[in-house]
Motif scaffolding. Structure first.
Motif, PDB file in Angstrom:
ATOM      1  N   GLU A  77       2.626 -48.322 -26.415  1.00 41.75           N
ATOM      2  CA  GLU A  77       2.896 -47.380 -27.501  1.00 41.75           C
ATOM      3  C   GLU A  77       4.381 -47.072 -27.687  1.00 41.75           C
ATOM      4  N   ASN A 123       0.603 -39.961 -27.988  1.00 45.05           N
ATOM      5  CA  ASN A 123       1.517 -40.788 -28.757  1.00 45.05           C
ATOM      6  C   ASN A 123       2.962 -40.394 -28.505  1.00 45.05           C
ATOM      7  N   THR A 167       5.801 -37.371 -24.808  1.00 43.49           N
ATOM      8  CA  THR A 167       4.685 -37.408 -25.748  1.00 43.49           C
ATOM      9  C   THR A 167       4.124 -36.021 -26.051  1.00 43.49           C
ATOM     10  N   ASP A 225      -1.812 -42.347 -19.830  1.00 40.29           N
ATOM     11  CA  ASP A 225      -1.307 -42.116 -21.176  1.00 40.29           C
ATOM     12  C   ASP A 225      -1.519 -40.655 -21.541  1.00 40.29           C
TER      13      ASP A 225
END
Length: 121
Positions: free
Chosen positions: A59, A28, A8, A25
């Motif tokens: 995602e 994206n 990402t 996370d």
């Protein structure tokens, strides 16, 4: 988190298989990375909330799996045979095309204290 970051925040298209363990996370997914990704996480992780890892999982496109260790914390499942066997078979499948390893994944992860979720392609 470094592993997820390479998919990402700092994408590396050379990565074809990855196993983020107890991660958050990191942003994206990069369209330049086409890795198959296996997340492993304890649902009682006080360091990296499982909700963030679940967001990262959602995602990503198919070619992914999530192994949850119910009742486990941040890292106490790392040496567990289910972690080891699932990780080895994940890499054997994705790096060498070993379909037998792919077919063992669900059984590798199975127990009364784990949950296996996958979207394999």
């Amino acid at each position: 988190m470094t592993t997820h970051g390479l998919l990402t925040a700092w994408p590396d298209a050379r990565i074809t298989a990855a196993i983020p363990m107890s991660c958050v996370d990191m942003g994206n997914p990069s369209p330049s990375v086409r890795a198959k990704v296996l997340f492993t996480h304890g649902d009682r992780d006080g360091t990296c909330p499982i909700s963030s890892a679940r967001q990262a999982y959602r995602e990503l496109p198919a070619g992914k799996a999530f192994l949850t260790f119910r009742g486990a914390g941040h890292s106490n499942y790392f040496g567990d045979s289910r972690t080891v066997n699932t990780s080895v078979d994940w890499m054997r499948w994705n790096l060498y095309g070993d379909t037998g390893a792919r077919d063992r994944l669900r059984a590798d992860a199975a127990s009364s204290t784990t949950t296996w979720e996958s979207a394999l392609s």
